[in-house]
Design an enzyme around this catalytic site. Structure first.
Site, PDB file in Angstrom:
ATOM      1  CE  LYS A 149      -3.806   2.133   2.626  1.00  0.00           C
ATOM      2  NZ  LYS A 149      -4.739   2.011   3.767  1.00  0.00           N
ATOM      3  CB  SER A 160      -8.082   3.972   2.882  1.00  0.00           C
ATOM      4  OG  SER A 160      -7.244   3.279   3.794  1.00  0.00           O
ATOM      5  CB  SER A 163      -8.466   0.949   5.607  1.00  0.00           C
ATOM      6  OG  SER A 163      -9.216   2.114   5.438  1.00  0.00           O
TER       7      SER A 163
END
Ligand code: GLN
Length: 488
Positions: A74, A149, A173
């Protein structure tokens, strides 16, 4: 090859049926051919260099279960070799001088980095539509959000663009995008994974974790990414453990707490149906369902959306155009430079949270909002503790939906922050309590649009009970195949 689990790939690599270089090339090609916008930075040369190193390690038998396994991070974990943007214009061209601890740990294990994954700006969002670099599409239905997210992480796993991904969970998330993309993700107990080099959103909540296809794969990744880190003041010092040690334990006698607040109004009928079917499967595996109540669940939204913005407003003050980040081209003086740089560098949702955060921390409002929120946070944690650890220990794990609905259409909630916040109702309380939680695929919603839309089952456990969560998830994955299904 791209549909194989980490476990399977590991065997193929170590028996030299495939090389790390071949594997990396295969996934790089898949990434190159994808239109999901899941990846932000890919650098073939860098990846193949790491793959060659992994092949050398394999040749000299210096291996871990992850040596040669392709992984994507990420874009909130800083990397020395790839740019790190946190999905923000503020960090559009930022290159970190060091690797995050998590990245260091994976590098040491011999994984091969495929690149950096799109996410909501500074991890603020539930649909991955707050990224400066554009939304990620849900691989099951490209007109739907992937969740957020960590939308890039979940989409990459679902589309088989990578067998392993890192993600972060502040209020859901890891679990929520895993649910919306039909993949497996686990947020470990707060403090288990180092936050060093993980760009901070809300420090008392932020926690890294893995997303993969199976619970067993998640365990392999957790084994590498957890551990004490002196550079993170909230890192927990505990002996190293093998999170996959009890995968094969029987679930006979397991008591599953079913909080009635997770099944009330607001839960879509198709999600409820898939979750209830999964619970029946657990009964067949020998578990018992116990009705429990977590009455403070609904307060987790107001509490989280006071505490997280408060911490964000403080954490994001470092992006001032001097120490880090975008600097405006024209300005009159220093104050003007700060203002313009921040006005230009941050997106709307980030600005909204900075404003809310500064407000709830300001003189006169601190007591009314921030302090109250902290008190309720404690009560939320106590409710979980009573159910999982209290004198009458009602249950061993808690189960329910991850998200009240399946993935919504891209654009549907873009202009409605409150609608986005409400989507977090079932994940926030776990984060506020610091407990581990995971999402495993358990079916699809009804009313297929341009493709199916997955449903996830949430499994919440007591502190440091990750091995049990993985066991509970693994047993389900032995008798169902939702986790093996892939979008067309
Ligand atoms: N959706 C939540 C938010 O917008 C949670 C995000 C997260 O866990 N990073 O804050």
């Amino acid at each position: 090859m791209h549909t194989k689990t980490i476990k399977e790939l590991s065997t193929l690599l170590q028996t030299k049926k495939i090389s790390a270089t071949e594997l990396a090339t295969l996934f790089l090609d898949r990434i190159g051919g994808s239109d999901l916008n899941a990846f932000l930075h890919v650098d073939r040369e860098l990846t193949l260099r790491q793959a060659a190193q992994a092949d050398q390690r394999i040749a000299s038998n210096d291996v871990t279960p992850l040596t040669g396994i392709p992984i994507a991070h990420k874009d909130i974990f800083v990397t020395r070799d790839w740019r790190t943007t946190a999905g923000s214009k503020m960090l559009e061209n930022y290159v970190s001088p060091f690797d995050a601890t998590v990245v260091e740990q994976f590098n040491a294990a011999g994984t091969v980095t495929l690149g950096k994954l799109n996410c909501d700006e500074f991890a603020m969002g539930s649909g991955n539509e707050n990224s400066y670099f554009g939304p990620v599409k849900n691989p099951w239905d490209k007109t739907a959000v992937p969740g957020g997210s960590s939308g890039g992480s979940a989409a990459a796993i679902a589309a088989r663009l990578a067998p392993a991904a890192t993600a972060t969970d502040t209020g859901g998330s890891i679990r929520q995008p895993s649910s919306l993309c039909g993949v497996t993700g686990i947020k470990p107990t707060y403090g288990s994974v180092s936050r060093y080099g993980m760009i901070a959103f809300a420090s008392s909540l932020d926690q890294g974790g893995p997303i993969a296809k199976t619970a067993e794969d998640c365990g392999l990744l957790l084994n590498a990414m957890t551990g004490f880190d002196q550079r993170d003041s909230t890192s927990i010092e505990r002996p190293k453990e093998d999170f996959n040690r009890s995968l094969n334990d029987s679930l006979k006698g397991l008591r599953i707490g079913i909080p009635k607040e997770f099944f009330g109004a607001g839960l879509a009928a198709d999600v409820e149906q898939a979750v209830r079917a999964a619970l029946r499967e657990y009964e067949k595996l020998g578990a018992t369902l116990v009705d429990i109540s977590l009455p403070k669940t609904e307060l987790s939204i107001p509490v989280y959306y006071v505490i997280a913005p408060a911490e964000a407003s403080s954490n994001l003050s470092r992006f001032d155009g001097v120490r880090y980040g975008h600097r405006a081209a024209d300005y009159k003086d220093l104050a003007d430079m700060y203002k313009k740089s921040r006005a230009e560098g941050f997106g709307d949702e980030v600005k909204r949270r900075i404003l809310v955060g500064a407000y709830v921390l300001s003189h006169g409002y601190y007591d009314a909002y921030y302090l109250q929120a902290q008190k309720i946070r404690r009560l939320i944690a106590q409710e979980f503790q009573n159910a999982l650890l209290g004198p009458d220990r009602q249950c061993d794990v808690i189960m329910g939906p991850v998200s009240p609905t399946v993935a919504w259409d891209l654009g549907d909630k873009t202009d409605d922050p409150i609608a986005n916040y409400l989507a977090d109702i079932f994940t926030l309380s776990t984060s506020l309590a610091g407990l581990p939680g995971m999402s495993i695929p358990c079916g699809f919603g009804q009313g297929e649009k341009n493709g199916k839309r997955p449903v996830g089952l949430q499994i919440i456990g007591s502190y440091y009970d990750e091995a049990r969560l993985l066991n509970v998830a693994h047993q389900y994955q032995q008798v169902t195949d939702w986790h093996l299904r892939a979008p067309a």
